[in-house]
Design a protein around this motif. Structure first.
Motif, short mmCIF file in Angstrom:
data_model
loop_
_atom_site.label_atom_id
_atom_site.label_comp_id
_atom_site.label_asym_id
_atom_site.label_seq_id
_atom_site.Cartn_x
_atom_site.Cartn_y
_atom_site.Cartn_z
N LEU A 18 0.80 -1.21 0.00
CA LEU A 18 0.00 0.00 0.00
C LEU A 18 0.84 1.27 0.00
O LEU A 18 0.30 2.36 0.05
CB LEU A 18 -0.92 -0.01 1.22
CG LEU A 18 -1.75 -1.28 1.37
CD1 LEU A 18 -2.47 -1.32 2.69
CD2 LEU A 18 -2.76 -1.39 0.22
N LEU A 19 2.15 1.12 -0.05
CA LEU A 19 3.05 2.27 -0.05
C LEU A 19 3.83 2.34 -1.34
O LEU A 19 4.07 1.32 -2.00
CB LEU A 19 4.05 2.15 1.11
CG LEU A 19 3.51 2.22 2.53
CD1 LEU A 19 4.65 1.98 3.52
CD2 LEU A 19 2.84 3.55 2.81
N ASP A 20 4.22 3.55 -1.72
CA ASP A 20 5.18 3.70 -2.80
C ASP A 20 6.42 2.88 -2.44
O ASP A 20 6.90 2.93 -1.31
CB ASP A 20 5.53 5.19 -2.94
CG ASP A 20 6.60 5.41 -3.98
OD1 ASP A 20 6.26 5.54 -5.16
OD2 ASP A 20 7.80 5.45 -3.59
N GLN A 21 6.95 2.12 -3.40
CA GLN A 21 8.03 1.20 -3.09
C GLN A 21 9.31 1.91 -2.64
O GLN A 21 10.07 1.38 -1.83
CB GLN A 21 8.32 0.32 -4.30
CG GLN A 21 7.23 -0.73 -4.54
CD GLN A 21 7.04 -1.64 -3.33
OE1 GLN A 21 7.93 -2.40 -2.96
NE2 GLN A 21 5.87 -1.58 -2.71
N ALA A 22 9.54 3.12 -3.12
CA ALA A 22 10.70 3.87 -2.67
C ALA A 22 10.55 4.26 -1.20
O ALA A 22 11.51 4.20 -0.41
CB ALA A 22 10.90 5.11 -3.53
N VAL A 23 9.33 4.65 -0.83
CA VAL A 23 9.06 4.99 0.58
C VAL A 23 9.19 3.74 1.44
O VAL A 23 9.77 3.77 2.54
CB VAL A 23 7.66 5.61 0.73
CG1 VAL A 23 7.33 5.82 2.20
CG2 VAL A 23 7.58 6.93 -0.03
N ALA A 24 8.65 2.62 0.95
CA ALA A 24 8.73 1.36 1.70
C ALA A 24 10.18 0.95 1.93
O ALA A 24 10.55 0.52 3.02
CB ALA A 24 7.97 0.27 0.96
N ARG A 25 11.00 1.09 0.91
CA ARG A 25 12.41 0.75 1.03
C ARG A 25 13.12 1.68 2.01
O ARG A 25 13.94 1.25 2.81
CB ARG A 25 13.08 0.81 -0.35
CG ARG A 25 14.60 0.66 -0.34
CD ARG A 25 15.05 -0.61 0.38
NE ARG A 25 14.56 -1.81 -0.27
CZ ARG A 25 14.76 -3.04 0.21
NH1 ARG A 25 15.42 -3.20 1.36
NH2 ARG A 25 14.30 -4.09 -0.44
N TYR A 26 12.77 2.95 1.97
CA TYR A 26 13.37 3.92 2.90
C TYR A 26 13.02 3.56 4.34
O TYR A 26 13.88 3.59 5.23
CB TYR A 26 12.87 5.33 2.57
CG TYR A 26 13.52 6.41 3.41
CD1 TYR A 26 14.70 7.02 3.00
CD2 TYR A 26 12.94 6.81 4.62
CE1 TYR A 26 15.30 8.01 3.76
CE2 TYR A 26 13.54 7.79 5.39
CZ TYR A 26 14.71 8.39 4.96
OH TYR A 26 15.30 9.36 5.73
N ILE A 27 11.74 3.21 4.58
CA ILE A 27 11.31 2.81 5.93
C ILE A 27 12.10 1.59 6.39
O ILE A 27 12.59 1.54 7.53
CB ILE A 27 9.80 2.51 5.93
CG1 ILE A 27 9.01 3.82 5.75
CG2 ILE A 27 9.38 1.82 7.24
CD1 ILE A 27 7.52 3.60 5.55
N LEU A 28 12.23 0.61 5.51
CA LEU A 28 12.95 -0.61 5.87
C LEU A 28 14.42 -0.30 6.17
O LEU A 28 15.00 -0.80 7.14
CB LEU A 28 12.84 -1.63 4.74
CG LEU A 28 13.27 -3.06 5.06
CD1 LEU A 28 12.43 -3.66 6.17
CD2 LEU A 28 13.18 -3.93 3.81
N ASP A 29 15.02 0.55 5.34
CA ASP A 29 16.44 0.88 5.51
C ASP A 29 16.69 1.71 6.77
O ASP A 29 17.83 1.74 7.26
CB ASP A 29 16.95 1.66 4.29
CG ASP A 29 17.08 0.77 3.07
OD1 ASP A 29 17.06 -0.47 3.22
OD2 ASP A 29 17.20 1.32 1.95
N HIS A 30 15.67 2.37 7.28
CA HIS A 30 15.83 3.21 8.47
C HIS A 30 15.15 2.62 9.70
O HIS A 30 14.85 3.33 10.66
CB HIS A 30 15.33 4.63 8.18
CG HIS A 30 16.23 5.39 7.26
ND1 HIS A 30 16.25 5.19 5.91
CD2 HIS A 30 17.20 6.33 7.51
CE1 HIS A 30 17.15 5.97 5.35
NE2 HIS A 30 17.75 6.67 6.30
N SER A 31 14.90 1.34 9.67
CA SER A 31 14.42 0.60 10.83
C SER A 31 15.51 -0.38 11.24
O SER A 31 16.38 -0.74 10.43
CB SER A 31 13.13 -0.17 10.50
OG SER A 31 12.10 0.71 10.11
N THR A 32 15.47 -0.82 12.49
CA THR A 32 16.46 -1.79 12.95
C THR A 32 16.36 -3.07 12.12
O THR A 32 15.27 -3.64 12.00
CB THR A 32 16.25 -2.11 14.44
OG1 THR A 32 16.36 -0.90 15.19
CG2 THR A 32 17.29 -3.11 14.94
#
Length: 215
Positions: free
Chosen positions: A5-19
């Motif tokens: 449900l998210l733009d894939q670039a945003v999703a990747r950013y969230i994943l990259d900035h989570s533990t």
């Protein structure tokens, strides 16, 4: 990633900035993909796993319950968040949960987890403890039955988390009459109309509903 449900670039950013998950969780994800084939999509995503651990740490449950264990990623994340509590898992597959058992042992959390095999409609009915925290991620047609069994045992103020409730966004499309979509849409309506609870649906992974039983 399961960020449907998210733009894939945003999703990747969230994943990259989570533990990030540690090597044991990565190994479990890899083994799940290799051994379960097309069923590997049932495993929760890494960001959702981190969320489950954090919620468990924040709520500090004495009794946690998981319905639908699969190969153990979510149960491992919950068990790691426990601080003196115990996790009770319910599943039907000896084959898939054997993978979970091995990884609970490797992670040093096996003593915090009890697994019961069998149809959860029956095994949950025999469960007689008050639940503080629950995670539901099992066969979708039985969601309403599991929900009632869990709600009957959830303490006032307790939290139930339900996975896949946005169903790739299809629940919001009135023209989608696929059986799976209809089942999930009806379940979401059922929970919304339940006067016993307060809830919010989070757009994590495939949709995660947070249901708090009113005091």
């Amino acid at each position: 990633m399961k960020a449907h449900l998210l733009d894939q670039a945003v999703a990747r950013y969230i994943l990259d900035h989570s533990t990030a998950p540690d090597p044991l969780l990565d190994d479990l994800a890899r083994e799940t993909a290799e051994t379960t084939g097309g069923s590997a999509g049932m495993q929760i995503s890494a960001d959702q796993g981190r969320f489950l651990t954090m919620i468990t740490q924040l709520t500090a449950p004495s009794v946690a319950v998981e319905v639908g264990t699969f190969t153990g990623y979510s149960s491992l994340c919950i068990a790691r968040g426990l601080t003196g509590g115990h996790l009770y898992c319910f599943d039907v597959s000896e084959e898939w949960t054997s993978v979970a058992r091995r990884h609970w042992e490797k992670a040093g959390v096996a003593d915090r987890v009890t697994l019961t095999l069998g149809p959860a409609v029956e095994t949950l009915a025999a469960f007689d403890q008050r639940i503080d925290l629950a995670f539901l991620d099992a066969d979708k047609p039985n969601y309403p039955a599991y929900y009632e069994l869990l709600m009957d045992r959830l303490r006032p103020g307790g939290l139930l988390m339900v996975d896949n409730t946005l169903w790739r966004g299809r629940v919001a499309d009135p023209s989608d009459h696929d059986a799976g979509t209809v089942v999930m849409r009806e379940f979401n309506d059922l929970v919304r109309e339940d006067p016993r609870v307060t809830l919010v649906i989070l757009p994590i992974a495939d949709g995660l509903t947070m249901v708090r039983k009113n005091p």
